[in-house]
Scaffold this motif. Structure first.
Motif, mmCIF file in Angstrom:
data_model
loop_
_atom_site.group_PDB
_atom_site.id
_atom_site.type_symbol
_atom_site.label_atom_id
_atom_site.label_comp_id
_atom_site.label_asym_id
_atom_site.label_seq_id
_atom_site.Cartn_x
_atom_site.Cartn_y
_atom_site.Cartn_z
ATOM 1 N N ILE A 64 0.839 -1.210 0.000
ATOM 2 C CA ILE A 64 0.000 0.000 0.000
ATOM 3 C C ILE A 64 0.870 1.255 0.000
ATOM 4 C CG2 ILE A 64 -1.648 1.343 1.388
ATOM 5 C CD1 ILE A 64 -2.875 -1.370 2.270
ATOM 6 N N THR A 65 1.948 1.214 0.786
ATOM 7 C CA THR A 65 2.879 2.355 0.841
ATOM 8 C C THR A 65 3.552 2.570 -0.507
ATOM 9 O OG1 THR A 65 3.289 1.977 3.200
ATOM 10 C CG2 THR A 65 4.936 3.267 2.008
ATOM 11 N N ALA A 66 4.027 1.476 -1.111
ATOM 12 C CA ALA A 66 4.726 1.574 -2.404
ATOM 13 C C ALA A 66 3.811 2.128 -3.499
ATOM 14 C CB ALA A 66 5.259 0.203 -2.810
ATOM 15 N N THR A 72 -7.373 2.877 4.216
ATOM 16 C CA THR A 72 -8.733 2.863 4.787
ATOM 17 C C THR A 72 -9.839 2.990 3.736
ATOM 18 O OG1 THR A 72 -8.735 5.261 5.138
ATOM 19 C CG2 THR A 72 -7.861 3.892 6.919
ATOM 20 N N GLU A 73 -9.457 3.124 2.470
ATOM 21 C CA GLU A 73 -10.466 3.248 1.400
ATOM 22 C C GLU A 73 -11.298 1.978 1.297
ATOM 23 O OE1 GLU A 73 -10.756 3.343 -3.463
ATOM 24 O OE2 GLU A 73 -8.810 3.752 -2.544
ATOM 25 N N SER A 82 -17.790 -5.498 0.774
ATOM 26 C CA SER A 82 -16.671 -4.554 0.703
ATOM 27 C C SER A 82 -15.917 -4.515 2.026
ATOM 28 C CB SER A 82 -17.172 -3.145 0.352
ATOM 29 O OG SER A 82 -17.991 -2.639 1.395
ATOM 30 N N ALA A 83 -14.707 -3.973 1.975
ATOM 31 C CA ALA A 83 -13.866 -3.832 3.163
ATOM 32 C C ALA A 83 -12.853 -2.738 2.880
ATOM 33 C CB ALA A 83 -13.163 -5.155 3.471
ATOM 34 N N GLY A 150 -7.680 2.644 -4.743
ATOM 35 C CA GLY A 150 -7.655 1.235 -4.333
ATOM 36 C C GLY A 150 -8.570 0.364 -5.157
ATOM 37 N N LYS A 151 -9.724 0.909 -5.563
ATOM 38 C CA LYS A 151 -10.676 0.133 -6.377
ATOM 39 C C LYS A 151 -10.029 -0.264 -7.703
ATOM 40 C CE LYS A 151 -14.816 2.444 -4.551
ATOM 41 N NZ LYS A 151 -14.123 3.571 -3.877
ATOM 42 N N ALA A 152 -9.329 0.697 -8.313
ATOM 43 C CA ALA A 152 -8.667 0.408 -9.590
ATOM 44 C C ALA A 152 -7.594 -0.658 -9.405
ATOM 45 C CB ALA A 152 -8.054 1.687 -10.159
#
Length: 375
Positions: A64-66, A72-73, A82-83, A150-152
Motif C-alpha cells: 500500500i505504501t509503495a 482505509t479506502e 466490501s472492506a 484502491g478500487k482500480a
C-alpha cells in the motif's frame, strides 16, 4: 442453513499450533489442530482440508505504501461485499503471485516497455514471474504503476484461493477436530525474505482461538482397505507422513489386524524426525514397522526408495500377500523414483519382464491396492 463447503467455508477455531521438527531444522514442519465442533463437517481418513489463508499484514502495508494508496479506502471484495483496502488485501486478494493475466492488466496501467517485451516471450515471462510478487512490480522503477485509487488496483488482482492439505488425523481418534502436518515454505529471492502464503500464515500467525476458514475436500482415491486384515505399505517422506498419521490412528481405532509398514525420510535424525513420540510406542508394540532414510546423515545420500530397494524381497512377499501400497509427497521426483523402484522390485523378485511388472502395478492400481496422494 447452507452446509459448509468451499463456497461457504467454516470458521474453525485453532486449538493449537506446535513444531513437529526440532529447532534448527531446514525442514520446518508444524502441526495444527482445528476444531470442527458445530460445523456439521465430517471427513474420512485420506481426505484433505481446504484452508483459506491470509496474506502477511507486513507485506500488505509495504505494498500500500509503495503504491501510495489509502489503506482505509473501501473497496469491493470478490464475494460482492466490501472492506477497507488493507483488510481486502490481507483476506481476499492474491498479491504474492504474478501470472500473465494480472501482469497484462498491471501493464495496461504501467505502460512499461520492459514488461511489454517480457509478455511477448514465453520463456522470459516464466523466468520473470518466478519468485516475484506484486510488491516487486511496485518497487521497480521500470515496472511501477500509478493507480487512481484502491478500487482500480484490486480490479487487476485475482482472488486469494484456498490451499489443500492432507488431513493428518483420524476422526475416530480425535472426534470433533482435524489436524494438519505442514512444511513452512521460506526462501529468499531478490534480497527479500519470502514464504508460502498459507504455510507461513499457519506457522507464524495462528494462535489458539484464531478463526480460520476451512472446508473438507473428499479424496476417494486415497482410502484404507475395507478389510482391516490387509497389510499396508506407506511411503511418505517429509510432510508426506501427514495422511499416514491418520492411517495409523485409524488402524489402531479399528483394531485392524493387518500389518503396517511406514517408509519415512528427512535430512537429519537430530532435527527432522516427525511424530517420534507417537511412532515409538507403535513400533515397540509391533503395530507399526518403520524404515527411515536420513538422507544427509552420511556421505552417501539415502532416500526412501533406497530403503525399499534393500527390502525388495520382503516388499515383494507383502505384495503377493495382498498388501496395499500408498505414496504421499513430492510428485516431481520422489513419486517417480519410488514408482520406478517398485517396478524394479516386481520385475526382479517376481521374475517378470518390464512390461509384465508394469501390468502387475496397473492391476494393483485397478484393485485400489496402489494409491497416490502426490503434489
Amino acid at each position: 442453513m447452507e452446509p459448509y463447503s468451499m463456497k461457504n467455508p467454516f470458521p474453525a477455531d485453532v486449538l493449537g499450533v506446535r513444531a513437529v521438527t526440532k529447532p534448527g531444522s531446514a525442514k520446518e514442519t508444524i502441526h495444527v489442530d482445528y476444531s470442527l465442533e458445530g460445523s456439521g463437517l465430517s471427513y474420512t481418513t485420506g481426505d484433505a482440508l481446504g484452508v483459506f489463508p491470509c496474506n502477511d499484514p507486513a507485506l500488505v502495508d509495504a505494498l500500500i505504501t509503495a503504491l501510495g494508496l489509502d489503506a482505509t479506502e473501501e473497496v469491493p471484495l470478490p464475494d460482492g461485499t466490501s472492506a477497507t483496502l488493507r483488510e481486502a488485501l490481507i483476506t481476499s486478494y492474491d498479491i504474492t503471485s504474478i501470472k500473465k493475466g494480472n501482469l497484462t492488466k498491471w501493464n495496461a496501467v504501467a505502460g512499461s516497455e520492459k514488461l511489454a517485451a517480457i509478455l511477448e516471450d514465453k520463456d522470459a515471462l516464466k523466468d520473470f514471474c518466478w519468485g516475484r510478487d506484486i510488491l516487486d512490480l511496485a518497487q521497480d522503477e521500470e515496472t511501477r504503476a500509478t493507480f487512481a485509487d484502491g478500487k482500480a488496483f484490486v480490479s487487476i488482482l485475482a482472488k486469494l484461493t484456498p490451499r489443500l492439505y492432507s488431513i493428518a488425523s483420524s476422526p475416530d481418534a480425535v472426534p470433533g477436530q482435524v489436524s494438519l502436518c505442514v512444511g513452512a515454505v521460506r526462501y529468499t529471492a531478490r534480497e527479500r525474505q519470502r514464504g508460502g502464503v498459507c504455510s507461513t500464515y499457519m506457522a507464524d500467525r495462528l494462535t489458539p482461538g484464531t478463526k480460520v476458514k476451512v472446508f473438507v475436500h473428499s479424496n476417494k482415491n486415497f482410502r484404507l482397505p475395507e478389510d482391516g486384515n490387509t497389510p499396508i505399505i506407506m511411503v511418505g517422506p517429509g510432510t508426506g507422513i501427514a495422511p499416514f498419521r491418520a492411517f495409523w490412528q485409524q488402524r489402531v481405532a479399528d483394531n485392524a489386524q493387518g500389518a503396517n509398514w511406514l517408509f519415512f525420510g528427512n535430512p537429519y535424525k537430530a532435527t527432522d524426525g516427525c511424530y517420534e513420540d507417537e511412532i515409538a510406542p507403535l513400533v515397540e508394540s509391533g503395530k507399526l514397522r518403520l524404515s527411515v532414510a536420513w538422507s544427509r546423515d552420511q556421505a552417501q545420500k539415502v532416500y526412501v526408495q533406497n530403503l525399499m530397494e534393500e527390502s525388495g524381497e520382503e516388499i515383494w512377499q507383502w505384495l503377493e500377500n495382498g498388501a496395499a501400497v500408498y505414496m504421499c509427497g513430492d510428485a516431481n521426483r520422489m513419486a517417480k523414483d519410488v514408482e520406478k523402484t517398485l517396478l524394479n522390485i516386481i520385475a526382479k523378485y517376481g521374475n517378470r519382464t518390464e512390461e509384465e511388472a508394469a501390468q502387475y502395478l496397473k492391476d494393483m492400481r485397478t484393485a485400489k491396492r496402489y494409491q497416490k496422494d502426490v503434489y
